[in-house]
Design a protein around this motif. Structure first.
Motif, PDB file in Angstrom:
ATOM      1  N   GLN A 299       2.037  -1.775  -6.884  1.00 23.55           N
ATOM      2  CA  GLN A 299       0.844  -2.228  -7.605  1.00 23.55           C
ATOM      3  C   GLN A 299      -0.416  -1.610  -7.017  1.00 23.55           C
ATOM      4  O   GLN A 299      -1.337  -1.202  -7.746  1.00 23.55           O
ATOM      5  N   GLU A 300      -0.461  -1.539  -5.682  1.00 28.59           N
ATOM      6  CA  GLU A 300      -1.624  -0.929  -5.018  1.00 28.59           C
ATOM      7  C   GLU A 300      -1.744   0.552  -5.372  1.00 28.59           C
ATOM      8  O   GLU A 300      -2.838   1.072  -5.615  1.00 28.59           O
ATOM      9  N   PHE A 301      -0.583   1.286  -5.423  1.00 25.86           N
ATOM     10  CA  PHE A 301      -0.596   2.698  -5.791  1.00 25.86           C
ATOM     11  C   PHE A 301      -1.149   2.883  -7.213  1.00 25.86           C
ATOM     12  O   PHE A 301      -1.950   3.794  -7.465  1.00 25.86           O
ATOM     13  N   GLU A 302      -0.712   2.017  -8.166  1.00 25.72           N
ATOM     14  CA  GLU A 302      -1.164   2.131  -9.570  1.00 25.72           C
ATOM     15  C   GLU A 302      -2.658   1.881  -9.687  1.00 25.72           C
ATOM     16  O   GLU A 302      -3.353   2.530 -10.474  1.00 25.72           O
ATOM     17  N   GLN A 303      -3.187   0.927  -8.880  1.00 27.96           N
ATOM     18  CA  GLN A 303      -4.626   0.646  -8.902  1.00 27.96           C
ATOM     19  C   GLN A 303      -5.424   1.838  -8.345  1.00 27.96           C
ATOM     20  O   GLN A 303      -6.493   2.189  -8.846  1.00 27.96           O
ATOM     21  N   LEU A 304      -4.865   2.460  -7.290  1.00 26.94           N
ATOM     22  CA  LEU A 304      -5.529   3.617  -6.691  1.00 26.94           C
ATOM     23  C   LEU A 304      -5.620   4.778  -7.676  1.00 26.94           C
ATOM     24  O   LEU A 304      -6.644   5.492  -7.741  1.00 26.94           O
TER      25      LEU A 304
ATOM     26  N   GLU B 270       7.324  -6.944  -0.739  1.00 29.09           N
ATOM     27  CA  GLU B 270       6.445  -5.949  -0.106  1.00 29.09           C
ATOM     28  C   GLU B 270       6.353  -4.681  -0.960  1.00 29.09           C
ATOM     29  O   GLU B 270       5.267  -4.111  -1.149  1.00 29.09           O
TER      30      GLU B 270
ATOM     31  N   GLU C 145       4.250  -5.117  -4.157  1.00 27.44           N
ATOM     32  CA  GLU C 145       2.821  -5.106  -3.837  1.00 27.44           C
ATOM     33  C   GLU C 145       2.340  -3.676  -3.581  1.00 27.44           C
ATOM     34  O   GLU C 145       1.251  -3.287  -3.996  1.00 27.44           O
ATOM     35  N   GLU C 146       3.186  -2.869  -2.872  1.00 31.24           N
ATOM     36  CA  GLU C 146       2.806  -1.477  -2.587  1.00 31.24           C
ATOM     37  C   GLU C 146       2.675  -0.684  -3.888  1.00 31.24           C
ATOM     38  O   GLU C 146       1.713   0.088  -4.076  1.00 31.24           O
TER      39      GLU C 146
ATOM     40  N   GLU D  60      -8.638   4.758  -9.976  1.00 30.47           N
ATOM     41  CA  GLU D  60      -9.981   4.952  -9.421  1.00 30.47           C
ATOM     42  C   GLU D  60     -10.429   6.399  -9.650  1.00 30.47           C
ATOM     43  O   GLU D  60      -9.652   7.333  -9.415  1.00 30.47           O
TER      44      GLU D  60
ATOM     45  N   SER E 102       4.716   6.379  -4.413  1.00 29.75           N
ATOM     46  CA  SER E 102       5.055   5.365  -5.428  1.00 29.75           C
ATOM     47  C   SER E 102       6.496   5.536  -5.901  1.00 29.75           C
ATOM     48  O   SER E 102       7.237   4.555  -6.019  1.00 29.75           O
TER      49      SER E 102
END
Length: 639
Positions: free
Chosen positions: A595-600, A589, A592-593, A603, A620
């Motif tokens: 990775q989501e922070f790095e993608q955000l 979990e 995944e969190e 942007e 993060s």
């Protein structure tokens, strides 16, 4: 705290004065017995105090918030519900509170509640207040109270429908329901009717620890000795208070009468001396002045009334026409019951001339059935009964089943003994308190106490050398019980009797025969001796059980320790694996969190907003720190 005061109370039935100048007081935790002859007005006074009957003078003072619970004689509980359902009706308010608590808990578990903070706080406050009230009123123990009372009163299946119970069981259940209401003042009129000895013992202990005040009418003297600390005697329309239990009341009453009689006799002697002096000296000139002084003293004297002894009591004795042999009964391996269905079996005992044997055991165990089998009213299902020589058996039925005729009381006896004169029959009935027109009453209309006395009169005339008595003290007032006891103590024959009156058993019994489903057991002594031996047996059984358990423990210690160690090891291994699985799941979990922070952060909308970038970086870093800690923990557990 004073719960109730009765001041100068009066009661008339028509033109007849029943109670006069009655004074009584009840305080918190008082234990009060109301005693007196049948017809003295005890039950009437209880009904007046309970508010079920009006009074014609005086006053009853009671605070408004003081509650009274009243159980009349032989009051059966009528209901279409089961035993448990009926008992739960006592706690209807608590059950509604319980439903309200469940409803509030459901509301608090709804996630949407947090959207309205003021509503959440209001519900929480309501829940806290209701929970405190629920606890204070016994909400968490009322079900245990129901189980305790039902078990104590010998109701083991609470699903049984009340409509299917016997009259005696309904009376016991009415008592149980009243006990569960826990009123401030508990008024009980003959609560010991229909209770076996075990149930009586439980009720004694329950009432001893009861928080409220108790006012009791009972003919069970053993019960009164155990429970009460004050006695009010109703006699000749008046009431008098004595401190202590029933035995103490008897001692005080006897001592008071003896003291008052001595004072009365002393004063009477003084009066006689004064009168004699006046008569001899009044006419003589030299002594007339002294005689006049004594006459004035006599005129001013407050003359005492002669102390009133006991009111008229029954007066009888049991005699025998001829002696029996030394061996009266030999019962071996006997089974008893009805219609071929066994109630009790393997009953064996011997009865010798002059013995007085008490038959004890719980209700329904077959005590009355055994007596009826011995007198051949019922056939033995198996086993044998050998009867001694020259036996003549007299039987007393607890239900007075034979006394339902439309004859007059006089003829009920005279028809059985036609060779006796009317005067002789009237004398016998007079000894049993049937005087004047009482002997012309119809037998079927007599009260329970009158039927009991008539049955005893018939038994006395039989002059049997063996008496079989089934609950002979039922319906008798306390004085009549004592007269019966004295008559039986002096009786030269053999007695076999059933009684729940432990005071009576103590005075009469020379041997106790305990009946059970599987057989019988003899104890050579009175009721207190029987209790002592039973306690010894229970203690020895407990010690034997403990010793046996100790030996088993010693034998199994090594195996059990090994088993426990193995069990503990397996438990720890299961915990380790479960913890590893939880950590691995959380690691996934977190990864995944992160990775989501790095993608955000990649942007454009986020990258250009410094506040959002800062917020995401904080989240993060926190996730990475937790991930690093979990990786270390996982490595330790995986080794």
């Amino acid at each position: 705290m004073i719960l109730l005061q009765v001041n100068q109370l009066q009661k008339y039935y028509g033109a007849d004065l029943i109670l006069s100048n009655i004074k009584l007081e009840l305080q918190t935790r008082d234990r009060v017995a109301l005693v007196g002859r049948n017809g003295a007005g005890k039950s009437t006074l209880l009904k007046i105090i309970a508010g079920h009957l009006s009074h014609d003078g005086g006053e009853i003072i009671k605070p408004k918030d003081v509650t009274i619970g009243y159980l009349a004689q032989n009051t059966g509980l009528e209901s279409k519900l089961s035993i448990l359902e009926e008992m739960l009706t006592v706690f209807e308010e608590l059950r509604q509170m319980e439903q309200s608590l469940r409803r509030l808990e459901k509301q608090m578990a709804d996630p949407s509640i947090f959207e309205d903070q003021s509503r959440y706080e209001r519900i929480l406050k309501e829940y806290d207040s209701l929970q405190v009230k629920f606890k204070e009123q016994g909400g968490y123990q009322y079900e245990a109270d129901i189980r305790s009372v039902l078990h104590g009163l010998n109701f083991h299946d609470s699903s049984v429908m009340i409509s299917s119970l016997s009259g005696g069981q309904k009376t016991r259940l009415a008592l149980g329901k009243l006990l569960l209401t826990k009123p401030d003042i508990l008024i009980l009129d003959e609560p010991t009717n229909h209770l076996d000895i075990d149930t009586l013992s439980w009720l004694e202990q329950y009432l001893q620890s009861y928080d409220g005040a108790i006012l009791i009418v009972s003919h069970d003297r053993y019960f009164l000795d155990k429970v009460v600390t004050q006695v009010y005697e109703v006699s000749r329309k008046q009431i008098q208070r004595y401190s202590g239990n029933y035995s103490s009341y008897l001692d005080q009453k006897a001592a008071n009468y003896e003291r008052e009689m001595k004072l009365y006799e002393k004063q009477q002697q003084e009066i006689a001396n004064l009168q004699d002096f006046i008569q001899r000296n009044l006419a003589r000139a030299s002594t007339t002045k002294r005689a006049q002084i004594r006459r004035k003293k006599l005129e001013k004297m407050d003359v005492m009334d002669r102390p009133l002894g006991d009111e008229k009591s029954a007066n009888f004795s049991f005699d025998i026409e001829r002696q029996s042999g030394n061996d009266v009964l030999l019962v071996e391996s006997l089974s008893v019951g009805y219609d071929g269905e066994r109630i009790s079996e393997n009953i064996s005992f011997r009865a010798f001339k002059g013995e007085s044997i008490a038959l004890v055991g719980p209700n329904g165990i077959g005590k009355s059935t055994l007596l009826k089998t011995i007198i051949k009213k019922l056939p033995a299902l198996s086993g044998t009964i050998q009867y001694g020589t020259n036996l003549s058996i007299g039987y007393y039925d607890q239900e007075q089943a034979e006394l339902k005729s439309n004859k007059r009381v006089l003829n009920e006896l005279w028809d059985e003994y036609p060779l006796k004169s009317e005067k002789e029959i009237r004398t016998v009935l007079g000894n049993f308190l049937f005087s004047g027109d009482d002997v012309l009453k119809t037998v079927s209309t007599l009260s329970g106490g009158e039927k009991a006395r008539l049955a005893l009169a018939k038994l006395m005339l039989e002059k049997a050398n063996v008496l079989i008595l089934d609950e002979p003290t039922n319906h008798l007032d306390l004085d009549s019980k004592e007269i019966l006891e004295n008559a039986l103590i002096d009786y030269p024959g053999t007695i076999l009797f059933v009684s729940h009156d432990r005071y009576f058993i103590n005075r009469i019994a020379t041997k106790v025969l305990e009946l059970s489903r599987q057989g019988s057991c003899e104890y050579l002594g009175d009721y207190d001796y029987y209790l002592e031996k039973k306690l010894e047996q229970e203690e020895l059984a407990a010690l034997a059980l403990a010793e046996s358990a100790k030996k088993l423990t010693q034998v199994d210690t090594v195996e059990r320790n090994s088993y426990q160690q193995d069990k503990e090891s397996k438990k720890l291994e299961r915990q380790r694996k479960r913890k590893l699985e939880e950590i691995e799941l959380r690691i996934e979990e977190l990864e995944e969190e992160i990775q989501e922070f790095e993608q955000l952060l990649c942007e454009p909308d986020i990258f250009q907003d410094h506040e959002k970038v800062l917020e995401i970086n904080i989240k993060s870093e926190k996730a990475k720190a937790e991930l690093e800690h979990l990786m270390e923990e996982w490595a330790e557990l995986a080794e």
